[in-house]
Write a protein that holds these residues in place. Structure first.
Motif, PDB file in Angstrom:
ATOM      1  N   GLU A  63      40.673  60.226  85.889  1.00 40.82           N
ATOM      2  CA  GLU A  63      39.471  59.721  86.544  1.00 40.82           C
ATOM      3  C   GLU A  63      38.348  60.770  86.499  1.00 40.82           C
ATOM      4  O   GLU A  63      37.221  60.470  86.113  1.00 40.82           O
ATOM      5  CB  GLU A  63      39.793  59.380  88.003  1.00 40.82           C
ATOM      6  CG  GLU A  63      38.618  58.864  88.818  1.00 40.82           C
ATOM      7  CD  GLU A  63      38.266  57.417  88.481  1.00 40.82           C
ATOM      8  OE1 GLU A  63      39.120  56.712  87.902  1.00 40.82           O
ATOM      9  OE2 GLU A  63      37.125  57.016  88.772  1.00 40.82           O
ATOM     10  N   MET A  64      38.702  61.988  86.860  1.00 43.55           N
ATOM     11  CA  MET A  64      37.699  63.048  86.911  1.00 43.55           C
ATOM     12  C   MET A  64      37.188  63.366  85.518  1.00 43.55           C
ATOM     13  O   MET A  64      35.980  63.528  85.311  1.00 43.55           O
ATOM     14  CB  MET A  64      38.309  64.302  87.543  1.00 43.55           C
ATOM     15  CG  MET A  64      37.304  65.324  87.968  1.00 43.55           C
ATOM     16  SD  MET A  64      36.174  64.698  89.232  1.00 43.55           S
ATOM     17  CE  MET A  64      35.054  66.071  89.370  1.00 43.55           C
ATOM     18  N   ALA A 103      33.273  62.888  84.779  1.00 43.03           N
ATOM     19  CA  ALA A 103      32.534  64.149  84.930  1.00 43.03           C
ATOM     20  C   ALA A 103      31.147  64.117  84.300  1.00 43.03           C
ATOM     21  O   ALA A 103      30.154  64.404  84.976  1.00 43.03           O
ATOM     22  CB  ALA A 103      33.354  65.305  84.352  1.00 43.03           C
ATOM     23  N   ALA A 154      44.236  61.185  88.942  1.00 43.38           N
ATOM     24  CA  ALA A 154      43.018  61.842  89.415  1.00 43.38           C
ATOM     25  C   ALA A 154      42.363  62.639  88.287  1.00 43.38           C
ATOM     26  O   ALA A 154      41.135  62.652  88.159  1.00 43.38           O
ATOM     27  CB  ALA A 154      43.330  62.750  90.602  1.00 43.38           C
TER      28      ALA A 154
END
Lengths: 147, 147
Positions: free
Chosen positions: A113-114, A118, A110
């Motif tokens: 991914e973030m 972003a 996660a």
DNA sequence: TTATGTGCAAAGGGTTTGCCTATAC
DNA sequence: GTATAGGCAAACCCTTTGCACATAA
């Protein structure tokens, strides 16, 4: 904050237009050696015995300076206290709403991914990403069940 | 907060052991119609003209009640102010450190990933997940460039 | 009717600021 | 030597709390 020699730390401070004082060195060392995301009060209590003249106000000012320089992050506010982290890479936290405990969390996928998404998601500039899972820790759950 | 009739809202309050007062109704409606993640002061200023006797203290108490009931989230703290969101589903925010603006962010993949992974990553119970991108918004960047 | 919520004022508590002295550069 | 940081106290400001009255259920 990464493991740094005093010399490296001084360079980092100077690059940010800051001076490395004995107080700041001590506070940085304390923060780097902790993984409990302390507030100003806890940092002060840990550092005070090692430097008599250390004042609470200096810890406040030092944390503000470190935050502005991007050398530490204010990762959460719990019961009105700001909590700090010397690790300035995208990573997730778990906050227990009951006791205020903050743990690092291995949510690597996660976070990746973030971190990668972003900048595509926002119009402005990205300085950092905070990810926090809020809930109740096992200790508090157990205590509540026993009561 | 989802779109609700007064009746549904009352049921939600009662289910949480709370009473639906005229003040609370007004505050909920105001929060639901906003996407700027207001603080208590802003909610108060928006609602006060519509109800003379509304007090700032009531807004504070109402927000605490809504938060405890899981009907609203305290999504960030900016310059010492708590900021609230009536949307209690996992979603990401962008916070401008300069002006305090908080936007919703369409980081769907990362949110899905985080929401599905959260419980596996922690020992305790998960109540909610906060994802925040911190940086500087375009307006502030422009203002800074112009100055 | 009765527990819950509101309004008000005053207190509470974390954090910041002003001023003078000390110190890093 | 000079700008920056520390120490101290007092101020600041958001937020909470105690109490009497009002009101939702």
């Amino acid at each position: 904050m990464k493991r740094m020699t005093d010399r490296q730390l001084r360079s980092a401070f100077n690059a940010a237009g800051l001076r490395l004082t004995r107080q700041r060195l001590l506070i940085c060392r304390e923060l780097a050696g902790r993984y409990d995301h302390p507030d100003v009060e806890h940092l002060y209590r840990a550092v005070k015995p090692r430097m008599r003249q250390m004042s609470l106000f200096t810890v406040y000012r030092t944390m503000n300076a470190l935050e502005s320089a991007g050398m530490a992050w204010r990762v959460a506010t719990w019961k009105g206290h700001a909590r700090y982290d010397g690790n300035v890479e995208t990573h997730a936290h778990f906050l227990c709403e009951k006791c205020g405990r903050i743990d690092n969390v291995a949510a690597h996928d996660a976070c990746r991914e973030m971190a990668s998404q972003a900048q595509k998601c926002v119009e402005g500039s990205v300085r950092r990403v905070e990810m926090m899972i809020v809930g109740e820790c096992v200790a508090c759950q157990t205590a509540a069940a026993g009561a």
